[in-house]
Structures are given as C-alpha cells and as structure tokens.
Design an enzyme around this catalytic site. Structure first.
Site, short mmCIF file in Angstrom:
data_model
loop_
_atom_site.label_atom_id
_atom_site.label_comp_id
_atom_site.label_asym_id
_atom_site.label_seq_id
_atom_site.Cartn_x
_atom_site.Cartn_y
_atom_site.Cartn_z
N CYS A 110 7.32 -32.42 49.41
CA CYS A 110 5.94 -32.81 49.11
C CYS A 110 5.80 -33.47 47.75
O CYS A 110 4.82 -34.17 47.50
CB CYS A 110 5.00 -31.61 49.19
SG CYS A 110 4.90 -30.87 50.82
N GLN A 136 6.22 -23.09 56.01
CA GLN A 136 5.36 -23.02 54.83
C GLN A 136 4.11 -22.19 55.10
O GLN A 136 3.56 -21.56 54.17
CB GLN A 136 4.98 -24.43 54.38
CG GLN A 136 6.14 -25.19 53.78
CD GLN A 136 5.72 -26.46 53.10
OE1 GLN A 136 4.61 -26.61 52.61
NE2 GLN A 136 6.63 -27.44 53.07
N ARG A 179 -15.35 -32.92 54.66
CA ARG A 179 -16.44 -32.38 55.47
C ARG A 179 -17.51 -31.77 54.57
O ARG A 179 -17.21 -31.13 53.57
CB ARG A 179 -15.92 -31.30 56.43
CG ARG A 179 -14.92 -31.82 57.44
CD ARG A 179 -15.58 -32.71 58.48
NE ARG A 179 -14.61 -33.21 59.44
CZ ARG A 179 -14.01 -34.39 59.37
NH1 ARG A 179 -14.28 -35.19 58.35
NH2 ARG A 179 -13.15 -34.77 60.28
N GLU A 180 -18.76 -31.96 54.92
CA GLU A 180 -19.88 -31.39 54.17
C GLU A 180 -20.57 -30.32 55.02
O GLU A 180 -20.53 -30.35 56.24
CB GLU A 180 -20.88 -32.48 53.80
CG GLU A 180 -20.32 -33.58 52.92
CD GLU A 180 -21.35 -34.62 52.53
OE1 GLU A 180 -22.29 -34.27 51.79
OE2 GLU A 180 -21.22 -35.77 52.99
N SER A 183 -4.15 -27.54 54.01
CA SER A 183 -4.31 -29.00 54.04
C SER A 183 -4.03 -29.52 55.45
O SER A 183 -3.19 -28.98 56.17
CB SER A 183 -3.37 -29.66 53.04
OG SER A 183 -2.01 -29.31 53.31
N HIS A 230 -3.28 -34.42 52.71
CA HIS A 230 -1.96 -34.25 52.09
C HIS A 230 -0.92 -35.05 52.87
O HIS A 230 -0.13 -34.49 53.64
CB HIS A 230 -1.62 -32.76 52.08
CG HIS A 230 -0.28 -32.41 51.49
ND1 HIS A 230 0.43 -33.26 50.66
CD2 HIS A 230 0.48 -31.28 51.62
CE1 HIS A 230 1.55 -32.68 50.31
NE2 HIS A 230 1.61 -31.47 50.88
N CYS A 243 3.70 -28.22 44.51
CA CYS A 243 4.63 -27.32 45.19
C CYS A 243 5.39 -28.08 46.26
O CYS A 243 4.88 -29.05 46.84
CB CYS A 243 3.89 -26.14 45.80
SG CYS A 243 2.66 -26.57 47.06
#
Length: 389
Positions: free
Chosen positions: A91, A152, A207-208, A244, A345, A375
């Site tokens: 990542c 993960q 998103r809201e 994510s 991500h 990370c």
C-alpha cells in the site's frame, strides 16, 4: 545537501473499484497516464527534462504488469527518452516512489523526477498476482511463522482487540471521515488537486448523512470460523463501513531540486524534510506506522505537537485509532479533509494521493509541517515530513 521540493501534485478523482464504478472503463495504463499528463500541463514543464518516472503499483499482473509506468508515460506523450520504473511496497508503493524520487534529487542523481502511483482494483483484482502459486511463502517463512499469514481484515480485527477499540468508536471515526471529505468537496478544497476523468469530477465513494444506527446493523466483513478458533480475543468489529473500499485512481507528484525549480521559473509548494521506514509484527501487519512515526520524529528533531497536519492512511478505522492512542496524537489534525475510508484507497496510488492532499492541505490551512504515514502489508510502513514553502 541538495534540497528536494514538491513543485506540484495532482490526482484523479477516486472511483469505486467495481464494474459500475465511473473509472472502470479506463485501462490502468491510461489511468496513470492521465495524472502524468495533467502534471506537465499544469506546470508547463517540458517533459524532456524529466530524469525518471517512479510509479507505485501493487497488483502487477495483467494490464498493471510489465512495468506499467513506462507504458503510461509514453501514453501520456512523454518523450521516448524518459525512463520509468514500477515499485511495489504494497500500500505504500507510491509513497516509496516519493521517497526514492526525493532521495535521488538530494543525492544529486536526479534534477527532475516524477513520483506517481496507480491502481485499478476494479479491473485488476487484489491478489490476482498470486494466481497459480500453491505456496507464496516458502519453507523458511513457514518455519519462522508457524501460525501462518492472515488477511489484512483479520489484522485489523486483532488491532481492534489489542487496543480495546469499541465498535461504536470505529464507526464514529468512519462517519467523521465521510463528513470531513464531503465538507471539503463542497467547499472546493480538492479543486486544486483534481484532474477529472471519464466524467468523474469528485471522489465517488464519499457518502453524506450516515448514522451510527445504520452502521451498527452491518455485519462484520471478515468473520471466519477458523480465525475465530485461532484468535478467540477477536470480537468482530470491522465492517465494510469502517474499512476502506476497493478503489480506482492515480496520482503524480513533480519533484526537483530547489535550484532547478528556480531556473525553470517554478514556485515549489513544499520541501521534503525527513523520511523513515519501519517494520513490525507481520501478523498484526498494520501497526508499523507507530514505530515509523516515532523513528521519523526522532530523525526530524520534531515533536508530535510540531506537526500541523497528519495524513494517516485509513486502511481500517482501528489502524488510525490505535496509532493515535499509542502516540497521543490529536485526531483534530489527522485527515482533516477525510481519509481513505471515504475518499478511497487505490493501493498503488494512495501514497501519492495522500501526499497530494497533504501538500495542498498545508497551503489551505496555513500549516508549516505535514506528516504522512502509510501502513503496508507484511508489517511495513513509510513515513515522511514535508514543510510548506
């Protein structure tokens, strides 16, 4: 020592890494080429002066294999004389690209270099590069770690359990990420860093209006009976909401010596101050950001309080919260414009995306120092400090 600076940083909006995502129809080569092209168009730099392009990409198979960075820079119209190389530190691949680019300038090996990254998780599924391998770890690794490897998601669950992080706190952090990203989008905070593509003008995953009640009804995303027997301490808190999402995107950063920038009439945004890499327990995997931050601050001669803005990659809520709890960091200065839980991500692009957001964010908020830490699978982390100019 030669001073390395960031002249500009640009990214695509981050798309949902699914067949119905806005960027799904864009080949990974063209996805990276778009940011590379936007970078030279914005700065007016002649790409012939670029000494190298260092691109991060994680799943190097299919259209992301065979040194995608070289093909992308040619697709972007760079001269054939410009080299390119692809980097995989999971990542943190494009953050490592940034480290290499800046360190190359500081050593005198480069005058002008582009650090970039790309990942189309919708077109090139995560883990596709392991296809055909019965044992990707070998006897030596297995002998040292007889408990084996975990995904993960399980590592995130182990972190949540070890740091005693309640489900409600994980979900609250995720809601904050979305709220901050939505607000930043509305006030135009990302406008200076985005290069729209395929009709996408804003990050697709934000998103809201979410609430804790809705998030509380989501089932754990990584529950596994075998893992439950193996790790009875896990109480299964990580969901699709506090992790994510799969994402598509690219980013590119123009790095050069400060003297070369002055010669070209360019005004740098920031300078590279300090770097660190660190490693930790590969079972917990995502906790190396803690020793990486400690190592970086010691090397930089700075305290946590000296940092105005932090970008800590939100692979999962417990990763950032464990980091903050362990170090005593002020979450009001962490991912102030939202993080990967909301924005997305796209693995190989995320280091360059965070650097783009951090650099522009320092100018927006008037901060001096920004710290970025990422990370990475296998128990790794990259960290760096940049200083606004």
């Amino acid at each position: 020592m030669i001073e390395a600076v960031i002249v500009d940083a640009v990214r695509t909006p981050v798309g949902r890494g699914k067949p119905d995502g806005a960027l799904h129809g864009v080949n990974s080569v063209d996805l990276l080429a778009h940011s590379l092209r936007a970078l030279v168009n914005r700065t007016g730099i002649d790409p012939a002066v670029i000494d190298d392009v260092i691109g991060g990409v994680v799943t190097q198979v299919g259209e992301q294999a065979f040194n995608i960075t070289r093909r992308a820079l040619l697709a972007a119209g760079y001269p054939e004389s410009v080299p390119g190389v692809s980097v995989d530190r999971q990542c943190g691949s494009s953050q490592q690209s940034l480290h290499f680019a800046a360190q190359g300038v500081m050593s005198g090996a480069y005058d002008v270099v582009v650090a970039a990254g790309v990942e189309s998780m919708g077109r090139v599924p995560m883990g596709a590069n392991l296809a055909g391998s019965d044992d990707p770890f070998g006897e030596g690794f297995g002998a040292r770690y007889p408990e084996g490897w975990v995904g993960q998601g399980i590592s995130a669950e182990l972190i949540a359990a070890k740091w005693d992080l309640p489900r409600t706190r994980l979900d609250e952090f995720a809601l904050t990420s979305h709220a901050r990203a939505a607000e930043a989008t509305e006030r135009g905070a990302f406008d200076t860093q985005l290069a729209p593509l395929a009709g996408l003008t804003r990050d697709e995953g934000i998103r809201e209006g979410g609430d804790l009640g809705t998030l509380a009804r989501l089932r754990p995303a990584y529950y596994d009976e075998a893992a439950e027997r193996r790790f009875p301490q896990i109480d299964w808190k990580v969901t699709a909401a506090n992790a994510s999402p799969l994402s598509d995107g690219s980013a590119a950063v123009l790095v050069m010596s400060r003297s070369r920038a002055e010669e070209l009439g360019l005004t740098p945004l920031a300078r590279f101050h300090s770097f660190a890499v660190a490693a930790d327990d590969p079972l917990y995997m995502l906790t190396a950001i803690i020793p990486a931050t400690e190592k970086l601050l010691a090397r930089a001669g700075l305290a946590l309080a000296d940092i105005d803005l932090f970008e800590v990659n939100e692979a999962f809520s417990p990763v950032v919260l464990a980091w903050a709890d362990e170090l005593g960091a002020d979450l009001d200065r962490v991912n102030v414009n939202g993080g990967a839980i909301a924005i997305g991500h796209p693995l190989g692009a995320s280091g360059a995306r965070l650097a783009t957001t951090l650099t522009h964010g320092l100018h927006e908020h008037g901060g001096r120092f920004g710290l970025q830490v990422m990370c990475e699978a296998g128990g790794l982390a990259n960290a760096m400090v940049v200083e606004r100019l």
